[in-house]
Design a protein around this motif. Structure first.
Motif, PDB file in Angstrom:
ATOM      1  N   SER A   3      36.590  45.882  41.622  1.00  0.00           N
ATOM      2  CA  SER A   3      35.342  45.576  40.915  1.00  0.00           C
ATOM      3  C   SER A   3      35.179  44.081  40.687  1.00  0.00           C
ATOM      4  N   ASN A   4      36.281  43.346  40.774  1.00  0.00           N
ATOM      5  CA  ASN A   4      36.240  41.898  40.580  1.00  0.00           C
ATOM      6  C   ASN A   4      36.894  41.207  41.766  1.00  0.00           C
ATOM      7  N   VAL A   5      36.444  40.000  42.045  1.00  0.00           N
ATOM      8  CA  VAL A   5      37.042  39.237  43.145  1.00  0.00           C
ATOM      9  C   VAL A   5      38.398  38.697  42.689  1.00  0.00           C
ATOM     10  N   PRO A   6      39.328  38.497  43.631  1.00  0.00           N
ATOM     11  CA  PRO A   6      40.653  37.980  43.242  1.00  0.00           C
ATOM     12  C   PRO A   6      40.569  36.541  42.757  1.00  0.00           C
ATOM     13  N   CYS A   7      41.409  36.216  41.814  1.00  0.00           N
ATOM     14  CA  CYS A   7      41.479  34.849  41.299  1.00  0.00           C
ATOM     15  C   CYS A   7      42.646  34.143  41.975  1.00  0.00           C
ATOM     16  N   VAL A   8      42.331  33.237  42.914  1.00  0.00           N
ATOM     17  CA  VAL A   8      43.358  32.539  43.687  1.00  0.00           C
ATOM     18  C   VAL A   8      42.988  31.071  43.748  1.00  0.00           C
ATOM     19  N   ASP A   9      43.903  30.218  43.363  1.00  0.00           N
ATOM     20  CA  ASP A   9      43.659  28.782  43.478  1.00  0.00           C
ATOM     21  C   ASP A   9      43.367  28.422  44.923  1.00  0.00           C
ATOM     22  N   ARG A  10      42.374  27.568  45.103  1.00  0.00           N
ATOM     23  CA  ARG A  10      41.958  27.030  46.400  1.00  0.00           C
ATOM     24  C   ARG A  10      41.165  28.017  47.263  1.00  0.00           C
ATOM     25  N   LEU A  11      40.992  29.254  46.770  1.00  0.00           N
ATOM     26  CA  LEU A  11      40.169  30.217  47.507  1.00  0.00           C
ATOM     27  C   LEU A  11      39.010  30.674  46.630  1.00  0.00           C
ATOM     28  N   VAL A  43      36.028  33.721  46.609  1.00  0.00           N
ATOM     29  CA  VAL A  43      35.801  35.014  47.260  1.00  0.00           C
ATOM     30  C   VAL A  43      34.544  35.686  46.706  1.00  0.00           C
ATOM     31  N   ALA A  44      33.817  36.380  47.594  1.00  0.00           N
ATOM     32  CA  ALA A  44      32.685  37.216  47.188  1.00  0.00           C
ATOM     33  C   ALA A  44      32.710  38.496  48.014  1.00  0.00           C
ATOM     34  N   MET A  45      32.220  39.596  47.422  1.00  0.00           N
ATOM     35  CA  MET A  45      32.243  40.888  48.089  1.00  0.00           C
ATOM     36  C   MET A  45      30.876  41.559  47.956  1.00  0.00           C
ATOM     37  N   SER A  46      30.554  42.421  48.917  1.00  0.00           N
ATOM     38  CA  SER A  46      29.306  43.180  48.881  1.00  0.00           C
ATOM     39  C   SER A  46      29.524  44.525  49.559  1.00  0.00           C
ATOM     40  N   TYR A  47      28.995  45.588  48.938  1.00  0.00           N
ATOM     41  CA  TYR A  47      29.132  46.918  49.526  1.00  0.00           C
ATOM     42  C   TYR A  47      27.863  47.706  49.282  1.00  0.00           C
ATOM     43  N   GLU A  48      27.195  48.142  50.355  1.00  0.00           N
ATOM     44  CA  GLU A  48      25.961  48.907  50.276  1.00  0.00           C
ATOM     45  C   GLU A  48      26.101  50.169  51.131  1.00  0.00           C
ATOM     46  N   PRO A  49      26.435  51.310  50.514  1.00  0.00           N
ATOM     47  CA  PRO A  49      26.532  52.554  51.306  1.00  0.00           C
ATOM     48  C   PRO A  49      25.146  53.046  51.698  1.00  0.00           C
ATOM     49  N   ASP A 100      39.676  45.548  50.273  1.00  0.00           N
ATOM     50  CA  ASP A 100      40.687  45.411  49.223  1.00  0.00           C
ATOM     51  C   ASP A 100      41.389  44.074  49.401  1.00  0.00           C
ATOM     52  N   TYR A 101      42.209  43.722  48.434  1.00  0.00           N
ATOM     53  CA  TYR A 101      43.006  42.492  48.528  1.00  0.00           C
ATOM     54  C   TYR A 101      44.325  42.714  47.801  1.00  0.00           C
ATOM     55  N   ARG A 102      45.271  41.822  48.070  1.00  0.00           N
ATOM     56  CA  ARG A 102      46.564  41.930  47.403  1.00  0.00           C
ATOM     57  C   ARG A 102      47.226  40.552  47.366  1.00  0.00           C
ATOM     58  N   HIS A 103      47.858  40.251  46.230  1.00  0.00           N
ATOM     59  CA  HIS A 103      48.624  39.017  46.088  1.00  0.00           C
ATOM     60  C   HIS A 103      50.052  39.245  46.564  1.00  0.00           C
ATOM     61  N   PHE A 104      50.636  38.242  47.214  1.00  0.00           N
ATOM     62  CA  PHE A 104      52.018  38.330  47.669  1.00  0.00           C
ATOM     63  C   PHE A 104      52.791  37.119  47.154  1.00  0.00           C
TER      64      PHE A 104
END
Length: 445
Positions: free
Chosen positions: A210-218, A220-226, A236-240
């Protein structure tokens, strides 16, 4: 050519009046009331008796309806008819009687004069006094499943024309009522299915970030229209955290088809990635592992295209693997557009095994990567023209490069291209901008 105007026949006028009222009925109850209220005018009927004979031996019946056509409450009768008609799953107990059973043994109309209800154990409990009777077999699928019996006070015998008209109209009424009842049930079922689909859609959207990831130097925006209440696109996203520092992985996927089935597969995809922790810092190894698990679970003919990318915010270095998905677009800081279209593997779920194919590219400060599903480029206008990659690249070049602005521009251009044509596929986008040395935390949208 001379035209003869047919008029002045009371019987014809009664039939036309009934057909006019029937044509205006919008529910099974309205249709029942329209027909019952005209039976008295058609044949002078005072009572209507319905006998259900489906799946019963000859002469055996169930009393499904008894209607007083003169003093009865048609609205109440309509409700009884709806719950006890031939579509009922709980029919009445079957029985036989002295007068009625012989009428039902052959599938032909019967006319009885001055019938005495007291001579029949069923009729005597319904009304009294001598009656004339017209018994009409009602056909469904070529066989008699119901009889409708019309009773009236003794009078002149019914003519063959009246018998023909009565039998035809009774069958027309029964068939029309059945179709109306089926239509009502289908509408109710569709409403229930739509409600279930909307629930699936809400669940589906709840498991997407529901929220964009918080990453320094990046950024991000997302959009989804079914295109329906539930869809099959996924992001999806994931921190490593590894020896080289903090990296972030992104995935976008598109299940073949759309709707509830695609939404379920999308949920399976998310479960595989999250529960089994297979989305690691090597995207090339993710593809064969996810494919192996999906392959054993997908319905025949279903597949998933996906693009996995892991970005190092410190350097802009990106590693990715493409499983049959649309090549992402890389908008450079100067507005030029590049296609990330190196070697791709099969879509997930197509083959038992998929060979890992990993690639890399480098993002420079101000560059924006757009991941998208084919619902964007395959959006059509009324001339069956695709939105296409050329229009997509033009929208990217004209944007400022900021992820949310970029997505807004693409969405606006796609909407203008469709020009009111209904969306035929889900549309999903994920935009990531690399800011280099700037210490920003993406939260624009």
């Amino acid at each position: 050519m001379p035209i003869d105007l047919v008029q002045g026949d009371p019987a014809l006028d009664a039939v036309l009046d009934m057909q006019r009222d029937l044509s205006q009925a919008r529910t099974a109850d309205d249709m029942f009331i329209a027909f019952a209220s005209h039976l008295n005018h058609l044949v002078g009927a005072t009572h209507l008796l319905g006998l259900d004979v489906r799946d019963l031996p000859p002469g055996e019946f169930r009393v499904s309806d008894h209607i007083d056509l003169v003093n009865g409450d048609f609205r109440a009768y309509a409700e009884q008819w709806r719950t006890r008609c031939e579509l009922s799953d709980t029919p009445c107990k079957s029985r036989r009687s002295t007068v009625l059973s012989p009428l039902l043994e052959t599938p032909a109309p019967k006319s009885l004069r001055e019938l005495d209800p007291d001579e029949d154990e069923v009729l005597s409990s319904l009304f009294s006094g001598a009656m004339d009777c017209l018994a009409a077999p009602i056909f469904y699928g070529g066989e008699v499943r119901k009889w409708l019996l019309v009773f009236r006070p003794p009078s002149e015998p019914l003519t063959m024309r009246q018998v023909s008209t009565g039998v035809a109209n009774l069958n027309l009424f029964a068939r029309s009522l059945q179709q109306m009842e089926l239509s009502t049930r289908v509408e109710a079922l569709n409403a229930r299915l739509q409600s279930d689909i909307e629930k699936i859609g809400r669940v589906q959207r709840s498991i997407l970030p529901s929220n964009v990831p918080c990453v320094d130097r990046l950024e991000v925006a997302m959009s989804y229209e079914p295109c329906e209440a539930a869809g099959g696109d996924y992001y999806d996203y994931r921190h490593f955290n590894d020896d080289d520092g903090r990296k972030v992985g992104f995935v976008i996927a598109d299940v073949s088809g759309h709707g509830p089935a695609a939404a379920v597969v999308m949920a399976m995809m998310r479960t595989i990635l999250n529960t089994f922790q297979m989305f690691d810092t090597d995207p090339a190894m993710v593809v064969p592992d996810v494919n192996r698990l999906l392959r054993n679970s997908l319905i025949d003919g279903t597949f998933v295209t996906a693009f996995f990318v892991v970005i190092d915010p410190a350097t802009g270095q990106a590693a990715y693997a493409n499983a049959g998905h649309n090549p992402p677009r890389l908008r450079r800081a100067d507005g030029t557009i590049e296609s990330i279209d190196h070697d791709s593997s099969y879509p997930l779920g197509v083959a038992d095994e998929i060979e890992p194919r990993g690639h890399e590219f480098t993002m420079r400060p101000g560059d924006t990567l757009l991941l998208y599903t084919d619902g964007v480029t395959e959006a059509m206008n009324h001339r069956d023209e695709l939105f296409g990659v050329r229009r997509l690249d033009a929208a990217l070049a004209e944007s400022s490069g900021a992820p949310q602005d970029l997505i807004d521009r693409v969405c606006a251009d796609v909407l203008a291209h469709e020009d009111g044509r209904p969306r035929k596929d889900d549309q999903c986008m994920l935009a990531i901008r690399f800011h280099g040395d700037a210490n920003v935390c993406g939260s624009t949208g």
